[in-house]
Design a protein around this motif. Structure first.
Motif, PDB file in Angstrom:
ATOM      1  N   LEU A  22       0.242 -15.080   3.764  1.00  0.00           N
ATOM      2  CA  LEU A  22      -0.470 -14.037   4.726  1.00  0.00           C
ATOM      3  C   LEU A  22       0.249 -13.679   5.768  1.00  0.00           C
ATOM      4  N   ALA A  23       0.421 -12.258   5.943  1.00  0.00           N
ATOM      5  CA  ALA A  23       1.222 -11.543   6.896  1.00  0.00           C
ATOM      6  C   ALA A  23       0.619 -11.619   8.450  1.00  0.00           C
ATOM      7  N   LEU A  24      -0.873 -11.909   8.398  1.00  0.00           N
ATOM      8  CA  LEU A  24      -1.656 -11.683   9.648  1.00  0.00           C
ATOM      9  C   LEU A  24      -1.755 -13.320  10.196  1.00  0.00           C
ATOM     10  N   PRO A  25      -1.918 -13.492  11.237  1.00  0.00           N
ATOM     11  CA  PRO A  25      -1.722 -12.605  12.456  1.00  0.00           C
ATOM     12  C   PRO A  25      -0.450 -12.141  12.719  1.00  0.00           C
ATOM     13  N   LEU A  26      -0.735 -10.681  13.253  1.00  0.00           N
ATOM     14  CA  LEU A  26       0.749  -9.887  13.555  1.00  0.00           C
ATOM     15  C   LEU A  26       1.105 -10.754  14.745  1.00  0.00           C
ATOM     16  N   PRO A  27       2.518 -10.509  15.317  1.00  0.00           N
ATOM     17  CA  PRO A  27       3.141 -11.065  16.355  1.00  0.00           C
ATOM     18  C   PRO A  27       2.409 -10.232  17.812  1.00  0.00           C
ATOM     19  N   LYS A  28       2.301 -11.222  18.697  1.00  0.00           N
ATOM     20  CA  LYS A  28       1.724 -10.924  19.890  1.00  0.00           C
ATOM     21  C   LYS A  28       2.594  -9.889  20.522  1.00  0.00           C
ATOM     22  N   GLY A  29       1.628  -8.769  20.903  1.00  0.00           N
ATOM     23  CA  GLY A  29       1.868  -7.535  21.587  1.00  0.00           C
ATOM     24  C   GLY A  29       2.076  -6.523  20.356  1.00  0.00           C
ATOM     25  N   LEU A  30       1.926  -6.812  19.168  1.00  0.00           N
ATOM     26  CA  LEU A  30       1.907  -5.728  18.175  1.00  0.00           C
ATOM     27  C   LEU A  30       0.589  -5.207  17.867  1.00  0.00           C
ATOM     28  N   ALA A  31      -0.153  -4.098  18.409  1.00  0.00           N
ATOM     29  CA  ALA A  31      -1.535  -3.831  18.179  1.00  0.00           C
ATOM     30  C   ALA A  31      -1.552  -2.367  18.253  1.00  0.00           C
ATOM     31  N   GLY A  32      -2.729  -1.995  17.791  1.00  0.00           N
ATOM     32  CA  GLY A  32      -3.237  -0.397  17.729  1.00  0.00           C
ATOM     33  C   GLY A  32      -2.152   0.388  16.785  1.00  0.00           C
ATOM     34  N   ALA A  33      -1.734   1.514  17.587  1.00  0.00           N
ATOM     35  CA  ALA A  33      -0.957   2.589  16.709  1.00  0.00           C
ATOM     36  C   ALA A  33       0.338   1.966  16.382  1.00  0.00           C
ATOM     37  N   ASN A  54     -10.190 -13.274   1.414  1.00  0.00           N
ATOM     38  CA  ASN A  54     -11.194 -14.522   1.274  1.00  0.00           C
ATOM     39  C   ASN A  54     -11.925 -14.768   2.579  1.00  0.00           C
ATOM     40  N   LEU A  55     -13.024 -14.520   2.547  1.00  0.00           N
ATOM     41  CA  LEU A  55     -14.044 -14.804   3.945  1.00  0.00           C
ATOM     42  C   LEU A  55     -14.291 -15.863   3.795  1.00  0.00           C
ATOM     43  N   ARG A  56     -14.440 -16.656   2.751  1.00  0.00           N
ATOM     44  CA  ARG A  56     -14.794 -17.981   2.732  1.00  0.00           C
ATOM     45  C   ARG A  56     -13.782 -18.974   3.370  1.00  0.00           C
ATOM     46  N   GLY A  68     -19.342  -6.040   4.553  1.00  0.00           N
ATOM     47  CA  GLY A  68     -19.300  -7.307   4.600  1.00  0.00           C
ATOM     48  C   GLY A  68     -17.912  -8.064   3.917  1.00  0.00           C
ATOM     49  N   HIS A  69     -17.047  -6.972   3.451  1.00  0.00           N
ATOM     50  CA  HIS A  69     -15.942  -7.300   2.762  1.00  0.00           C
ATOM     51  C   HIS A  69     -14.547  -6.799   3.775  1.00  0.00           C
ATOM     52  N   GLY A  70     -13.572  -7.181   3.458  1.00  0.00           N
ATOM     53  CA  GLY A  70     -12.117  -6.724   3.997  1.00  0.00           C
ATOM     54  C   GLY A  70     -11.078  -7.064   3.485  1.00  0.00           C
ATOM     55  N   THR A  71     -10.071  -6.361   3.970  1.00  0.00           N
ATOM     56  CA  THR A  71      -8.743  -6.818   3.053  1.00  0.00           C
ATOM     57  C   THR A  71      -7.725  -7.530   4.407  1.00  0.00           C
ATOM     58  N   THR A  72      -6.877  -8.042   3.773  1.00  0.00           N
ATOM     59  CA  THR A  72      -5.740  -8.844   4.407  1.00  0.00           C
ATOM     60  C   THR A  72      -4.588  -8.263   4.061  1.00  0.00           C
ATOM     61  N   LEU A  73      -3.415  -8.752   4.654  1.00  0.00           N
ATOM     62  CA  LEU A  73      -2.017  -8.500   4.245  1.00  0.00           C
ATOM     63  C   LEU A  73      -1.307  -9.527   3.700  1.00  0.00           C
ATOM     64  N   ILE A  74      -0.401  -9.450   2.469  1.00  0.00           N
ATOM     65  CA  ILE A  74       0.575 -10.591   2.376  1.00  0.00           C
ATOM     66  C   ILE A  74       1.757 -10.049   2.076  1.00  0.00           C
ATOM     67  N   ALA A  75       2.758 -10.910   2.175  1.00  0.00           N
ATOM     68  CA  ALA A  75       4.107 -10.312   2.027  1.00  0.00           C
ATOM     69  C   ALA A  75       4.466 -10.500   0.637  1.00  0.00           C
ATOM     70  N   THR A  76       5.096  -9.674   0.006  1.00  0.00           N
ATOM     71  CA  THR A  76       5.758  -9.472  -1.587  1.00  0.00           C
ATOM     72  C   THR A  76       6.915  -9.988  -1.400  1.00  0.00           C
ATOM     73  N   GLU A  77       7.385 -10.486  -2.852  1.00  0.00           N
ATOM     74  CA  GLU A  77       8.616 -10.905  -3.284  1.00  0.00           C
ATOM     75  C   GLU A  77       9.676  -9.787  -2.797  1.00  0.00           C
ATOM     76  N   ALA A  78       9.422  -8.490  -2.650  1.00  0.00           N
ATOM     77  CA  ALA A  78      10.466  -7.540  -2.126  1.00  0.00           C
ATOM     78  C   ALA A  78      10.787  -7.645  -0.782  1.00  0.00           C
ATOM     79  N   GLY A  79       9.462  -7.986  -0.109  1.00  0.00           N
ATOM     80  CA  GLY A  79       9.632  -8.251   1.288  1.00  0.00           C
ATOM     81  C   GLY A  79      10.486  -9.609   1.678  1.00  0.00           C
ATOM     82  N   PHE A  80      10.533 -10.357   0.891  1.00  0.00           N
ATOM     83  CA  PHE A  80      11.275 -11.707   1.095  1.00  0.00           C
ATOM     84  C   PHE A  80      12.828 -11.352   0.612  1.00  0.00           C
TER      85      PHE A  80
END
Length: 193
Positions: A22-33, A54-56, A68-80
């Motif tokens: 999981l890539a979230l939560p983002l680093p402190k201070g990184l928000a908005g635009a 996965n809200l559960r 009632g649903h949402g999305t999250t971010l995950i890092a990919t193999e290309a990112g690693f």
């Protein structure tokens, strides 16, 4: 190869030590635009991927769908690959939950930050190390006893317990449980929170 910023490197490094990358939560201070722009570039380059949250499991949300649903971010193999990390957890990721592109979702305006910025800093897990071997043993359904860890690493029992407590639980923030079993002694397992 595109140049990676310090912020992007931090996001990917932290994701390498989290369950399901999981890539979230983002680093402190990184928000908005700024967060929207940084994450947008990382998705374009294939370093992050947006998947159903996965809200559960109370995964942090990147975007809400309104139903009632949402999305999250995950890092990919290309990112690693771009930061030179080969995390142990990458091989145990469940099949990815793709987001339906037709939803036309907009990112949330407020983003969560790290709950404990003064806490332990996430670290990368290098493949082929004794620490990676221990994590692999703990991720098995049957877990691992101290005896099995000692046999795999040639360490003393007190060293194995110290690595579980210090390096894995405190430094990497992994959730590890223990229970006593007849014939095996104390058995440790890594939980996916």
């Amino acid at each position: 190869m595109p140049k990676i910023s310090d912020t992007q490197s931090i996001i990917l490094t932290r994701a390498a030590s989290r369950p399901r990358n999981l890539a979230l939560p983002l680093p402190k201070g990184l928000a908005g635009a700024a967060a929207k722009m940084t994450v947008g570039k990382m998705i374009e380059r294939g370093w992050l991927e947006e998947v159903d949250a996965n809200l559960r499991r109370k995964e942090p949300l990147w975007r809400e769908t309104g139903d009632g649903h949402g999305t999250t971010l995950i890092a990919t193999e290309a990112g690693f690959e771009v930061i030179g990390i080969d995390p142990v957890v990458a091989s145990t990721i469940p099949p990815r939950r793709k987001v339906k592109p037709e939803l036309g979702l907009e990112p949330k305006e407020k983003f969560e930050t790290s709950p404990n910025p003064d806490g332990p800093k996430p670290a990368a897990i290098r493949a082929g190390t004794k620490q990676a071997q221990i994590i692999a043993l703990l991720q098995r359904p049957e877990g691992a006893s101290i005896g099995e860890i000692v046999e795999a690493t040639s360490w003393q029992a007190h060293t194995a317990r110290g690595v579980i407590s210090g390096a894995l639980k405190k430094k990497l923030g992994l959730t590890i449980t223990s229970e006593k079993q007849a014939g095996r002694g104390t058995v440790y397992r890594q939980l996916w929170c």
